[in-house]
Enzyme design. Structure first.
Site, short mmCIF file in Angstrom:
data_model
loop_
_atom_site.label_atom_id
_atom_site.label_comp_id
_atom_site.label_asym_id
_atom_site.label_seq_id
_atom_site.Cartn_x
_atom_site.Cartn_y
_atom_site.Cartn_z
N TYR A 146 3.59 9.61 -10.95
CA TYR A 146 2.69 8.75 -10.16
C TYR A 146 1.93 7.79 -11.08
CZ TYR A 146 -0.88 7.56 -6.67
OH TYR A 146 -1.72 6.89 -5.81
N ALA A 147 1.42 8.30 -12.20
CA ALA A 147 0.69 7.45 -13.14
C ALA A 147 1.58 6.35 -13.68
CB ALA A 147 0.13 8.30 -14.28
N ILE A 177 -10.19 8.81 -3.12
CA ILE A 177 -10.54 8.42 -1.76
C ILE A 177 -10.13 9.54 -0.82
CG2 ILE A 177 -10.27 6.64 0.00
CD1 ILE A 177 -11.47 5.63 -2.65
N ASN A 189 0.80 -1.21 0.00
CA ASN A 189 0.00 0.00 0.00
C ASN A 189 0.84 1.27 0.00
OD1 ASN A 189 -2.50 1.73 0.71
ND2 ASN A 189 -1.10 2.13 2.41
#
Length: 247
Positions: free
Chosen positions: A152-153, A185, A87
């Site tokens: 990040y992508a 989120i 995670n």
């Protein structure tokens, strides 16, 4: 809540806040013995251990020796690792023309290479047991274009491909590998996304709201459970319908 994971040992990277904390708490509530890593925020880590008696390990995603030592510590304390949830992740958002190479490398090394290091470290004990579950937490940024997030992508898109390839390698050995792909989120990380980008995406979310960490945690624990025993090499998108309406 059922005690479905009683007797199982779970490791969650980046478990002190946000989605990671929700995953730790849900596994613990279902009876698992949970170890989680954190990087620097000792206060947040202590809050998690107090809330659910999980065990915290300070560990950097970019330090292979520290990761190997963390795995050895879990094995010494618990004797096995049944579930790994990758995670931990970071963002360093900016447009490509303004992005320092250090920011590109830092995100790739943490988000992608870190997952590689953890998977490599837990594979041997899982192979010895001929069972295990690995769940990689990706992002819709790996599926759709998000301005200012090329690093990040790239890290999350590569993580999806890594998941499929690793599933092909480990499936015949009794180890299931899948990924969960969260949309927007409500976490500390998403709070840093510019308001105009969040608002633009909210308009395209079918459910017209951002998700909660617990909604990701419930999917993760399902994938780790025996109920998901025939799910392998898949990327489960949990985004309120955002990608369903993407042009």
């Amino acid at each position: 809540m059922s005690r479905e994971f009683e007797g199982r040992v779970v490791v969650v990277t980046g478990g002190s806040r946000g989605i990671g904390r929700a995953i730790v708490e849900r596994f613990a509530a279902q009876g698992a013995r949970v170890f989680f890593t954190y990087h620097q925020n000792e206060k947040a880590a202590a809050e998690v251990t107090a809330a659910c008696q999980a065990e915290a390990i300070q560990c950097s995603q970019t330090d292979a020796a520290a990761i190997d030592a963390a795995v050895a510590r879990v094995l010494a304390a618990a004797g096995k690792i049944d579930v790994l949830v990758n995670n931990a992740g970071i963002t360093c958002d900016t447009f490509l023309m303004l992005m320092p190479p250090e920011d590109w490398n830092r995100v790739i090394d943490t988000n992608l290479n870190g997952a590689f290091r953890w998977c490599k470290a837990v594979t041997r004990p899982m192979l010895g047991a001929r069972r295990g579950v690995i769940i990689n937490i990706a992002s819709i940024a790996g599926l759709v274009g998000v301005m200012g997030q090329t690093n990040y992508a790239a890290s999350k898109g590569a993580l999806l491909a890594f998941t499929r390839a690793l599933a092909a390698e480990l499936g015949t050995k009794g180890i299931r590998v899948n990924s969960v792909v969260p949309g927007f989120i409500e976490t500390d990380m998403s709070a840093r996304v510019p308001r105009q980008i969040k608002q633009k995406n909210l308009e395209h979310i079918v459910l017209k709201r951002f998700g909660q960490p617990a909604e990701i945690a419930s999917v993760v624990t399902f994938l780790a459970s025996d109920a998901a025993s025939y799910i392998m090499g898949q990327s489960i998108v949990v985004d309120g319908g955002l990608t369903a309406t993407a042009a």
